[in-house]
Write a protein that holds these residues in place. Structure first.
Motif, PDB file in Angstrom:
ATOM      1  N   ASN A   1       0.833  -1.200   0.000  1.00 18.96           N
ATOM      2  CA  ASN A   1       0.000   0.000   0.000  1.00 18.96           C
ATOM      3  C   ASN A   1       0.872   1.256   0.000  1.00 18.96           C
ATOM      4  O   ASN A   1       0.817   2.084   0.915  1.00 18.96           O
ATOM      5  N   LEU A   2       1.702   1.344  -1.032  1.00 18.17           N
ATOM      6  CA  LEU A   2       2.662   2.442  -1.141  1.00 18.17           C
ATOM      7  C   LEU A   2       2.241   3.358  -2.296  1.00 18.17           C
ATOM      8  O   LEU A   2       1.908   2.878  -3.376  1.00 18.17           O
ATOM      9  N   HIS A   3       2.263   4.659  -2.030  1.00 20.50           N
ATOM     10  CA  HIS A   3       1.834   5.642  -3.036  1.00 20.50           C
ATOM     11  C   HIS A   3       2.884   6.758  -3.094  1.00 20.50           C
ATOM     12  O   HIS A   3       3.722   6.852  -2.192  1.00 20.50           O
ATOM     13  N   ALA A   4       2.793   7.573  -4.130  1.00 16.39           N
ATOM     14  CA  ALA A   4       3.759   8.688  -4.216  1.00 16.39           C
ATOM     15  C   ALA A   4       3.096   9.955  -4.727  1.00 16.39           C
ATOM     16  O   ALA A   4       2.151   9.905  -5.518  1.00 16.39           O
ATOM     17  N   VAL A   5       3.611  11.081  -4.220  1.00 15.84           N
ATOM     18  CA  VAL A   5       3.284  12.389  -4.801  1.00 15.84           C
ATOM     19  C   VAL A   5       4.602  12.924  -5.339  1.00 15.84           C
ATOM     20  O   VAL A   5       5.569  13.058  -4.581  1.00 15.84           O
TER      21      VAL A   5
ATOM     22  N   GLN B   1       5.469  26.648  -4.856  1.00 17.19           N
ATOM     23  CA  GLN B   1       4.304  25.993  -5.481  1.00 17.19           C
ATOM     24  C   GLN B   1       4.214  24.532  -5.041  1.00 17.19           C
ATOM     25  O   GLN B   1       3.138  24.041  -4.720  1.00 17.19           O
ATOM     26  N   TRP B   2       5.364  23.851  -5.015  1.00 15.63           N
ATOM     27  CA  TRP B   2       5.359  22.448  -4.579  1.00 15.63           C
ATOM     28  C   TRP B   2       4.820  22.343  -3.158  1.00 15.63           C
ATOM     29  O   TRP B   2       4.053  21.433  -2.830  1.00 15.63           O
ATOM     30  N   GLU B   3       5.278  23.294  -2.335  1.00 15.29           N
ATOM     31  CA  GLU B   3       4.842  23.231  -0.927  1.00 15.29           C
ATOM     32  C   GLU B   3       3.333  23.433  -0.806  1.00 15.29           C
ATOM     33  O   GLU B   3       2.649  22.682  -0.114  1.00 15.29           O
TER      34      GLU B   3
ATOM     35  N   THR C   1       1.534  20.460  -2.107  1.00 18.41           N
ATOM     36  CA  THR C   1       1.629  19.339  -1.154  1.00 18.41           C
ATOM     37  C   THR C   1       0.686  19.575   0.018  1.00 18.41           C
ATOM     38  O   THR C   1       0.012  18.650   0.484  1.00 18.41           O
ATOM     39  N   LYS C   2       0.629  20.816   0.465  1.00 14.73           N
ATOM     40  CA  LYS C   2      -0.280  21.129   1.578  1.00 14.73           C
ATOM     41  C   LYS C   2      -1.714  20.781   1.206  1.00 14.73           C
ATOM     42  O   LYS C   2      -2.444  20.155   1.982  1.00 14.73           O
ATOM     43  N   LEU C   3      -2.130  21.196   0.012  1.00 15.00           N
ATOM     44  CA  LEU C   3      -3.517  20.948  -0.406  1.00 15.00           C
ATOM     45  C   LEU C   3      -3.795  19.439  -0.488  1.00 15.00           C
ATOM     46  O   LEU C   3      -4.826  18.958  -0.018  1.00 15.00           O
ATOM     47  N   VAL C   4      -2.828  18.716  -1.072  1.00 12.07           N
ATOM     48  CA  VAL C   4      -3.030  17.268  -1.224  1.00 12.07           C
ATOM     49  C   VAL C   4      -3.122  16.601   0.160  1.00 12.07           C
ATOM     50  O   VAL C   4      -4.028  15.806   0.429  1.00 12.07           O
ATOM     51  N   LEU C   5      -2.185  16.959   1.037  1.00  9.74           N
ATOM     52  CA  LEU C   5      -2.170  16.292   2.347  1.00  9.74           C
ATOM     53  C   LEU C   5      -3.356  16.711   3.210  1.00  9.74           C
ATOM     54  O   LEU C   5      -3.916  15.896   3.950  1.00  9.74           O
TER      55      LEU C   5
END
Ligand code: F6P
Length: 600
Positions: free
Chosen positions: A427-431, A471-473, A476-480
């Protein structure tokens, strides 16, 4: 499930702006009409609801009700503050820019101070940014709500970081214009205008600032805001307080409040740096361009709705069966993982193991002012090595692990970690963030093969390295935020769009809990507060000791109790004893369903 045809029309988007909509509540505490049914939504609908809520940040001002992020007034004040930052950057001797806040607001203060000090180091300039956070550095990683209530602590911590400084630009962040810790700091600034210029960032109109007395103080947050408004006329104080609409989960200011804080401050600092070091004048056009770029970041991120929904579903499954979710990150986006995980305890009553963040390089990467905090306990162990020792051995397929990395990280290290995790869980995923036109390397492809899903987010190659990182940060914030919020929704921690199992560990949360009980039970405030206290002290009858104690004592007790609000609600709705309410909740641990059973 909310209708499979979930869409949001313009009137629902703007419903919260009506003066009749929950008029007694400030915007930051209102419930968002868009997410009324989030508790019954599918992962995909949850993500679309969050997207709609986030897009409210960039809505244009309409009429005169609320100023918005893109309103002229806000942009002008941002320019004025950027000019003050520029002055300090050009003449840093004995000067400081201090960013400060509580909870996520303080964590973002830390992140932004670190980012821009790093930028200064790269330019061989001296650091000018510093941060304070209620509860000190341990609050960067864990919830420390009680110090938020302490204005004296705020004032003392500000004095400490400013020792020997002759000119300080203080930027206090309180999304709800409510934290006494920040009020104490602003008051100190107002008392010493020869040194301090105060700036306040928050997301309510000034008249909605909290007006509750602060024990031991002669001022309320509201009074402080009024004094600042007066001084703002002569640019001796600045107030940046656009409305961004109610949070998707009522009161959860870590979400939009946090994102808007990050956007505002990064725009201000970026234009100030460009003015000081690359002779780019500070203009409203420049500020608007940066703000629009952040809006684009939202669009790019949410163009991956399917992928994000998959992550929400996986994380939700793990939490539902009592297993865990781990974020394993590299570089600054990894810090967003720490920040996201740290909020799950007060927001959802989660245990620290439920959702945890780890950063490659641990405290070396974090570079916080108090240094390594491992000795404080396992929840302060944040390096990948800590994950390998503490968590990896017990992982299985029911746990979700999320790798967070970018094309500028050492992909071979990511590969090594992916292999180790795969030995324990599939159950491994990546962003993965990369720039347009970047072709995946063989190693990259191998990582993808090891992962059940990879959210590949592409960014325009035209952006500068520093804006790319920001932008990455944000992305990432929105996704998490979506992953942790969505997973807790799926676990049944949310009723409608209220966090029902919230911790009652400071005065703001205590008031929010009482209000929630009132709303859901329809009983008078006094009865709700009484029942809240019974649930908190686990007694069916309040003793004189309890009734004579103040809120600070109640809040201290609340640190060690769980399920206070759900228990109180069951008691209010059924008139049963605490023991009976406890056994009801034991039979139905999904709080939403337990509550629903009683409400219907
Ligand atoms: O009290 C906890 C908390 O609600 C956190 O969730 C939040 O990040 C923090 O307070 C800060 O709130 P504000 O920015 O409104 O002061």
């Amino acid at each position: 499930m909310a209708g499979s045809d979930w869409t949001c029309d313009v009137s629902t988007m703007r419903e919260w702006e009506s003066p009749d909509y929950e008029p007694s509540l400030p915007v930051s505490e209102k419930s968002n009409p868009l997410t009324r049914d989030i508790d019954r939504a599918s992962p995909n609908h949850i993500v679309r609801m969050l997207q709609a809520c986030d897009s409210q940040m960039f809505q244009e001002e309409e009429g005169t009700t609320y100023q918005r992020l893109l309103s002229d007034n806000v942009v002008i004040t941002m320019m004025e503050v950027a000019e003050r930052v520029e002055l300090i950057l050009k003449d840093p001797q004995d000067s400081l820019v201090v960013l400060s806040g509580c909870g996520t607001s303080g964590r973002l203060a830390f992140l932004i101070a670190s980012t821009f000090n790093r930028a200064l180091r790269q330019l061989k300039q001296s650091s000018v940014y510093s941060y304070t956070i209620a509860g000190g550095d341990r609050a960067l990683l864990s919830s420390q709500e009680a110090p938020e209530d302490d204005p004296i602590l705020g004032m003392l911590s500000l004095k400490k970081v400013c020792e020997g400084k002759k000119r300080v630009l203080f930027i206090g962040i309180s999304c709800g214009l409510s934290a006494p810790f920040v009020a104490g700091q602003l008051d100190l600034c107002l008392q010493h205008p020869e040194v301090y210029t105060p700036v306040l960032i928050g997301f309510n109109p000034a008249h909605q600032a909290r007006d509750e007395p602060i024990p031991g103080c002669t001022f309320t947050f509201h009074n402080v805001v009024e004094r600042m408004q007066e001084l703002s006329k002569s640019q001796m104080a600045f107030l940046i307080n656009p409305s961004v609409g109610p949070e998707a989960i009522s009161g959860s200011s870590r979400m939009k409040g946090g994102s808007a804080t990050k956007i505002l401050l990064e725009v201000i600092m970026s234009v100030a740096h460009a003015a000081a070091f690359s002779k780019t004048p500070i203009t409203s056009k420049g500020i608007l361009q940066h703000l629009k770029a952040s809006e684009k970041t939202l669009d790019i991120t949410y163009s991956q709705t399917e992928g994000i929904s998959g992550l929400v579903e996986a994380a939700g499954k793990s939490l539902r069966c009592g297993r865990r979710v781990c974020y394993l990150g590299w570089g600054s986006p990894a810090v967003l993982g720490l920040i996201d995980a740290s909020e799950c305890n007060p927001t959802f009553g989660a245990a620290f193991e439920d959702i945890r963040g780890f950063v490659n390089g641990g405290y070396r990467e974090l570079n916080n002012s108090e240094g390594p905090l491992n000795s404080l306990g396992p929840e302060f162990c944040i390096a990948h090595e800590d994950f390998v020792h503490q968590v990896l051995p017990s992982l299985n397929d029911q746990d979700t692990v999320l790798l967070i990395y970018t094309h500028s990280d050492d992909v071979s290290e990511v590969m090594k970690m992916a292999r180790r995790v795969r030995e324990k869980t599939s159950n491994l995923h990546a962003v993965y963030h990369h720039v347009d036109g970047d072709t995946a390397t063989a190693l990259q492809e191998d990582i993808n093969k090891l992962c059940l899903s990879t959210l590949k987010v592409s960014w325009p190659s035209s952006a500068s390295a520093s804006s790319l990182h920001m932008q990455w940060e944000l992305s990432t914030k929105l996704v998490l935020n979506a992953v942790s919020t969505g997973a807790h929704v799926l676990k049944g921690k949310i009723y409608q769009n209220y966090m029902i199992d919230l911790q009652v560990t400071n005065s703001k949360l205590y008031r929010r809990a009482t209000r929630l009980l009132q709303k859901l039970s329809g009983r008078p405030e006094a009865q709700c507060e009484e029942t809240l206290l019974k649930a908190l002290y686990r007694v069916d009858k309040l003793t004189p000791d309890i009734t004579s104690s103040d809120m600070t004592a109640h809040i201290l007790t609340a640190r060690n109790t769980t399920k206070v609000v759900p228990l109180a609600l069951v008691c209010l709705l059924t008139g049963c004893s605490l023991e009976e309410a406890k056994s009801h909740l034991e039979q139905q641990p999904i709080v939403r369903e337990a509550v629903e059973a009683f409400l219907t």
